[in-house]
Design a protein around this motif. Structure first.
Motif, PDB file in Angstrom:
ATOM      1  N   THR A  67      58.865 -40.039 -53.130  1.00 26.10           N
ATOM      2  CA  THR A  67      57.669 -39.491 -53.802  1.00 26.10           C
ATOM      3  C   THR A  67      56.439 -39.670 -52.923  1.00 26.10           C
ATOM      4  O   THR A  67      55.635 -38.748 -52.749  1.00 26.10           O
ATOM      5  CB  THR A  67      57.452 -40.191 -55.152  1.00 26.10           C
ATOM      6  OG1 THR A  67      58.572 -39.922 -56.003  1.00 26.10           O
ATOM      7  CG2 THR A  67      56.178 -39.699 -55.819  1.00 26.10           C
ATOM      8  N   LEU A  68      56.284 -40.862 -52.369  1.00 24.39           N
ATOM      9  CA  LEU A  68      55.104 -41.146 -51.551  1.00 24.39           C
ATOM     10  C   LEU A  68      55.068 -40.249 -50.315  1.00 24.39           C
ATOM     11  O   LEU A  68      54.022 -39.700 -49.962  1.00 24.39           O
ATOM     12  CB  LEU A  68      55.103 -42.621 -51.138  1.00 24.39           C
ATOM     13  CG  LEU A  68      53.789 -43.162 -50.582  1.00 24.39           C
ATOM     14  CD1 LEU A  68      52.724 -43.194 -51.662  1.00 24.39           C
ATOM     15  CD2 LEU A  68      53.994 -44.557 -50.000  1.00 24.39           C
ATOM     16  N   SER A  69      56.213 -40.080 -49.658  1.00 22.76           N
ATOM     17  CA  SER A  69      56.236 -39.306 -48.417  1.00 22.76           C
ATOM     18  C   SER A  69      55.968 -37.826 -48.651  1.00 22.76           C
ATOM     19  O   SER A  69      55.510 -37.120 -47.740  1.00 22.76           O
ATOM     20  CB  SER A  69      57.583 -39.486 -47.715  1.00 22.76           C
ATOM     21  OG  SER A  69      58.640 -38.936 -48.493  1.00 22.76           O
ATOM     22  N   SER A  70      56.234 -37.346 -49.865  1.00 20.86           N
ATOM     23  CA  SER A  70      55.993 -35.929 -50.157  1.00 20.86           C
ATOM     24  C   SER A  70      54.630 -35.678 -50.792  1.00 20.86           C
ATOM     25  O   SER A  70      54.269 -34.530 -51.062  1.00 20.86           O
ATOM     26  CB  SER A  70      57.091 -35.397 -51.091  1.00 20.86           C
ATOM     27  OG  SER A  70      57.025 -36.027 -52.356  1.00 20.86           O
ATOM     28  N   SER A  71      53.869 -36.745 -51.038  1.00 22.21           N
ATOM     29  CA  SER A  71      52.573 -36.625 -51.705  1.00 22.21           C
ATOM     30  C   SER A  71      51.439 -36.489 -50.698  1.00 22.21           C
ATOM     31  O   SER A  71      51.577 -36.855 -49.527  1.00 22.21           O
ATOM     32  CB  SER A  71      52.336 -37.850 -52.607  1.00 22.21           C
ATOM     33  OG  SER A  71      53.321 -37.934 -53.616  1.00 22.21           O
ATOM     34  N   GLN A  72      50.314 -35.988 -51.169  1.00 18.39           N
ATOM     35  CA  GLN A  72      49.164 -35.735 -50.299  1.00 18.39           C
ATOM     36  C   GLN A  72      48.230 -36.932 -50.290  1.00 18.39           C
ATOM     37  O   GLN A  72      47.863 -37.465 -51.335  1.00 18.39           O
ATOM     38  CB  GLN A  72      48.415 -34.495 -50.774  1.00 18.39           C
ATOM     39  CG  GLN A  72      47.226 -34.109 -49.886  1.00 18.39           C
ATOM     40  CD  GLN A  72      46.501 -32.879 -50.392  1.00 18.39           C
ATOM     41  OE1 GLN A  72      46.811 -32.353 -51.461  1.00 18.39           O
ATOM     42  NE2 GLN A  72      45.517 -32.410 -49.623  1.00 18.39           N
ATOM     43  N   LEU A  73      47.837 -37.357 -49.098  1.00 18.26           N
ATOM     44  CA  LEU A  73      46.839 -38.412 -48.945  1.00 18.26           C
ATOM     45  C   LEU A  73      45.474 -37.752 -48.778  1.00 18.26           C
ATOM     46  O   LEU A  73      45.255 -36.978 -47.849  1.00 18.26           O
ATOM     47  CB  LEU A  73      47.169 -39.278 -47.728  1.00 18.26           C
ATOM     48  CG  LEU A  73      46.290 -40.510 -47.505  1.00 18.26           C
ATOM     49  CD1 LEU A  73      46.432 -41.486 -48.669  1.00 18.26           C
ATOM     50  CD2 LEU A  73      46.666 -41.202 -46.196  1.00 18.26           C
TER      51      LEU A  73
END
Length: 356
Positions: free
Chosen positions: A264-270
């Motif tokens: 989830t984190l790797s596919s989310s936008q920062l």
């Protein structure tokens, strides 16, 4: 750390294990020989979700900086942000990102998403092994938590769990009695994924009456004591005796694990704000193979401090927490998800903005 999180994290490395064994000024072990010119003490408060990670960071940091001292008191996200704004603490932990008004009130803030952990939907169902993982879509989960599905034998649950002998028990929802970033994380997901089934929006306060527990430990204790219950808690705090819900869609239900939370984190936008001083995640709930109910908790600091030693210790402490060593240590101690290298690099640039 629970077995489910250990399995997901995998081997972090023998060097990190050695660091864990050596660090901890309060553990009665000799300092590992670390030294620096850094002097002074800083105090923090805020999100209790970070407490175990903060303990790991504090001990490792102080072991390497023998003239520096760090304390973290917990107390909740809202209390931490309030104390930071009042100048009562030097840094804070928050399960909720600050808004523009809060940032302006602090005269500029550095905001770093350094603690990431899945939120487990935990249940107590006699006859089911904890590894069975009752499956729910986002909509069915929302209906369960909203109280419109009231039985574990409801046809909607039975249809999603073919081959699982769900007990004929009423569902009792257990929620946090205190304002909580964990509650905010869960209601963020419910309102984004199933707004018709969950019409209550997103909030740190649980919007419905019912059975409750004080803090994470209170929810876990209440669920553990009463068959038929379902609640929510940071996955690292969940005992192996309780089952956890697998969340997703038919054919892609994902069990709670640190590995799936990392997807989830790797596919989310920062998202950056204030010239890169504020870093916050906009979570992607639909990535294949991702566990979507993920807590992202922040470390907050002022950009400007009156005292040079305080500024220096805050900078050094945040740098340690975001380092590969600090993140691996927190993963081992707290079961959280190490943040990616790309975030660590951007966080270093934000930390460099802290000055007297």
């Amino acid at each position: 750390m629970t077995r489910r999180c250990l399995g997901a994290l995998g081997a972090v490395g023998a060097a990190s294990v050695a660091v864990l064994a050596a660090c901890g000024r309060d553990a009665g072990t000799p300092a590992s020989g670390g030294s620096s010119d850094l002097e002074g003490g800083i105090r923090g408060a805020g999100a209790t979700s970070q407490s175990t990670a903060q303990e790991a960071w504090m001990n490792g940091f102080m072991d390497a900086n023998l003239q520096a001292f760090v304390d973290y008191a917990g107390g909740g996200s809202g209390a931490g942000r309030t104390k930071l704004a009042a100048g009562a603490v030097d840094f804070a932990g928050s399960d909720v990102a600050v808004d523009d008004d809060e940032a302006a009130g602090l005269g500029g803030v550095v905001e770093l998403p350094l603690y990431v952990s899945p939120i487990a939907l935990v249940y107590n169902l006699p006859g089911l092994d904890a590894t069975d993982h009752v499956s729910m879509t986002g909509e069915v989960l929302a209906r369960v938590l909203a109280g419109t599905i009231t039985s574990w034998k409801d046809p909607a649950l039975v249809a999603l769990n073919e081959g699982t002998d769900l007990p004929d028990l009423d569902i009792t929802v257990v929620h946090r009695s205190d304002d909580s970033g964990t509650t905010r994380t869960l209601t963020d997901y419910l309102s984004a994924t199933a707004p018709q089934a969950w019409p209550y929006g997103s909030s740190e306060t649980w919007p419905l009456e019912g059975q409750s527990g004080d803090g994470t430990s209170g929810v876990v204790q209440t669920v553990s004591a009463a068959p038929g219950t379902i609640g929510y808690a940071d996955a690292s705090k969940v005992p192996g005796s309780l089952g956890t819900v697998a969340v997703g869609e038919p054919g892609d239900f994902v069990a709670c694990s640190s590995e799936a939370a990392a997807v989830t984190l790797s596919s989310s936008q920062l998202v950056e704000g204030d010239g890169g001083a504020r870093l916050a995640y906009s979570l992607d709930y639909d990535a294949p193979g991702a566990y979507p109910v993920v807590l992202v908790s922040y470390l907050l600091a002022r950009q400007d401090y009156e005292d040079a030693d305080t500024a220096a210790v805050v900078r050094a402490y945040l740098s340690y927490a975001v380092s590969a060593q600090g993140q691996d240590l927190a993963a081992l101690r707290a079961g959280c998800v190490p943040v990616p290298q790309a975030l660590r690099s951007r966080a270093a640039s934000a930390i460099a903005m802290i000055s007297p």
